[in-house]
Design a protein around this motif. Structure first.
Motif, PDB file in Angstrom:
ATOM      1  N   GLU A  55      41.078  45.195  46.141  1.00 47.34           N
ATOM      2  CA  GLU A  55      42.277  45.849  46.669  1.00 47.34           C
ATOM      3  C   GLU A  55      42.958  44.904  47.653  1.00 47.34           C
ATOM      4  N   SER A  70      45.187  35.182  53.368  1.00 47.10           N
ATOM      5  CA  SER A  70      46.394  35.845  52.863  1.00 47.10           C
ATOM      6  C   SER A  70      47.313  34.897  52.111  1.00 47.10           C
ATOM      7  N   SER A 128      45.665  44.104  50.528  1.00 43.46           N
ATOM      8  CA  SER A 128      46.372  44.893  51.536  1.00 43.46           C
ATOM      9  C   SER A 128      47.746  44.247  51.715  1.00 43.46           C
ATOM     10  N   ALA A 178      49.854  44.842  43.892  1.00 41.11           N
ATOM     11  CA  ALA A 178      48.558  45.518  44.087  1.00 41.11           C
ATOM     12  C   ALA A 178      47.887  45.750  42.732  1.00 41.11           C
ATOM     13  N   SER A 192      51.599  43.950  53.313  1.00 36.40           N
ATOM     14  CA  SER A 192      52.373  44.277  54.511  1.00 36.40           C
ATOM     15  C   SER A 192      53.722  43.590  54.512  1.00 36.40           C
ATOM     16  N   ALA A 225      41.634  40.248  50.921  1.00 39.79           N
ATOM     17  CA  ALA A 225      40.382  40.952  51.217  1.00 39.79           C
ATOM     18  C   ALA A 225      39.182  40.014  51.073  1.00 39.79           C
ATOM     19  N   ASP A 277      47.032  40.340  51.834  1.00 36.81           N
ATOM     20  CA  ASP A 277      45.676  39.966  52.261  1.00 36.81           C
ATOM     21  C   ASP A 277      44.736  40.110  51.066  1.00 36.81           C
ATOM     22  N   ALA A 330      47.154  47.760  58.028  1.00 32.97           N
ATOM     23  CA  ALA A 330      47.951  48.977  58.100  1.00 32.97           C
ATOM     24  C   ALA A 330      49.248  48.709  58.860  1.00 32.97           C
TER      25      ALA A 330
END
Ligand code: ADP
Ligand code: MG
Length: 399
Positions: free
Chosen positions: A377, A349, A379, A367, A381, A220, A218, A2
């Motif tokens: 999914e 990542s 992530s 994504a 950033s 995941a 990332d 996040a």
């Protein structure tokens, strides 16, 4: 990952947690950043070239001196406390617990002959753990700085980095090179850090974020670095070097020019041949990337990153289907200049180089493309470059 809270909010939150844990406020606070590696993967431990960039995701270590000869530490990430007696910190065998790193830092500081004082610590982190952004170096560097500073010792950035490398190697059993710790201590905002690991020398290279942005993706998927694979790759590179010494009188992979590879590797076991080819060509790609950055040619850097990933996938064999899917989806996304896995590989990542005006559309397309390929999914950033470790003002000793 996040979007991280701003530093003031994080400090406030961590300060309150400190107060709750120890019944008094922290007196000092330190931060150390995570990093991406733009290029130069699995080259550091054979004395090669690397080009990391510290990012605006960091670890905070809050500290206050205490009368007892012991160190108490609370990690918010693990929601767990540990306690160590001073003067008794033997690195010991790694247990796999995060406290291995604390014991490693304590014993490395004491082995340097630094007198430590009892203290209480709390660590807060915005660096995702085990995803190739070097949370471990950010953690040990912030911690070592806090422990040394509260005892009145000022460590130079290079010494701090070497000490944390030793801590990680001995206590966690990860035979890491110097890249992560150098990036955590020596980086500058607006610059990539070019490191020659053979000399432990470094140079700050301008990284113009108006021309290219870094986006971390990332996958995941996780795999602990301490696992056998990383150390196996190190062993393989060492065996290849032994072979080259014995058969060719070559002492360093840096002594081989890419054009001489076929001749130098004639007769070498096939697996070791592939490992050496990756390292020799990757060192050359880092040198070319440095030249490209010096000329402001982010497009060239991006292409070199893509070649690097292909080599990590097929020659060094540290990629995964998910990391490959991320890179494939990135190439199809608008604004992509380059993409590759970041860090040791085996999950974690990718680092993407993206045209600044296209970052949002890039993230959406990546994504989508990753979801289509894997059902997972990612992530995403967008990151800014960041300074190396520093002390930051605590909000108020009376809070
Ligand atoms: P990476 O450095 O790529 O994130 P590593 O496997 O090298 O992955 O290091 C992750 C380990 O570092 C964690 O499992 C933990 O032991 C330690 N660590 C990192 N951040 C923290 C933290 N905030 N608190 C406690 N331990 C941490
Ligand atoms: Mg690490």
């Amino acid at each position: 990952m996040a979007e991280s809270l701003n530093l003031r909010q994080r400090l406030e939150h961590a300060g309150l947690a400190f107060q709750q844990q120890y019944g008094r406020p922290p007196t000092r606070a330190f931060r150390a950043p995570g990093r991406v590696n733009l290029i130069g993967e699995h080259t550091d431990y054979s004395g090669g070239l690397v080009l990391p960039l510290a990012i605006d995701r960091d670890v905070l270590a809050l500290v206050a001196p205490a009368p007892a000869r012991r160190v108490r530490i609370f990690s918010l990430a693990f929601d767990e406390a540990r306690e160590f007696a001073l003067g008794a910190a033997e690195a010991g065998a790694p247990s796999g617990h995060w406290s291995d790193y604390v014991r490693g830092v304590l014993s490395a500081l004491e082995q340097q002959g630094l007198d430590l004082v009892g203290c209480d610590l709390l660590v807060e982190s915005a660096v995702p753990i085990g995803s190739g952004l070097s949370s471990s170096a950010a953690f040990t560097v912030a911690l070592a700085q806090a422990l040394a500073s509260v005892a009145g010792h000022a460590l130079q950035p290079v010494d701090l980095a070497l000490l944390c490398q030793a801590a990680e190697q001995r206590a966690a059993g990860v035979e890491c090179g110097i890249m992560d710790q150098f990036a955590a201590t020596l980086s500058r905002r607006g610059c990539a850090l070019f490191i020659d690991c053979a000399q432990a020398s470094y140079q700050h290279l301008p990284f113009d974020e108006r021309r290219a942005r870094v986006v971390v993706a990332d996958s995941a998927t996780r795999r602990a670095l301490a696992e056998a694979d990383y150390n196996t790759r190190r062993r393989e590179v060492e065996h290849a070097l032994d072979w080259l010494r014995r058969e060719r009188g070559i002492d360093s992979l840096r002594a081989i020019e890419p054009g001489d590879l076929d001749e130098a590797l004639e007769g070498m076991p096939e697996l070791l041949d592939r490992r050496v080819r990756h390292v020799v060509e990757e060192n050359r790609r880092v040198a070319a990337s440095v030249a490209a950055l010096q000329r402001g040619e982010v497009e060239t850097l991006g292409l070199l990153m893509l070649t690097s990933h292909a080599s990590l996938r097929s020659l060094f064999e540290v990629s995964t289907p998910e990391l490959n899917a991320l890179v494939e989806a990135a190439v199809e996304a608008p604004g992509c200049l380059g993409a590759k896995l970041s860090g040791a590989g085996f999950g974690g990542s990718t680092v993407n180089l993206v045209r600044p005006e296209q970052v949002e559309r890039f993230c959406q397309a990546l994504a989508h493309g990753y979801r289509q390929r894997t059902g997972l999914e990612a992530s995403l950033s967008p990151c800014w470059s960041a300074d190396g470790a520093s002390e930051i003002a605590v909000l108020s000793a009376e809070c």
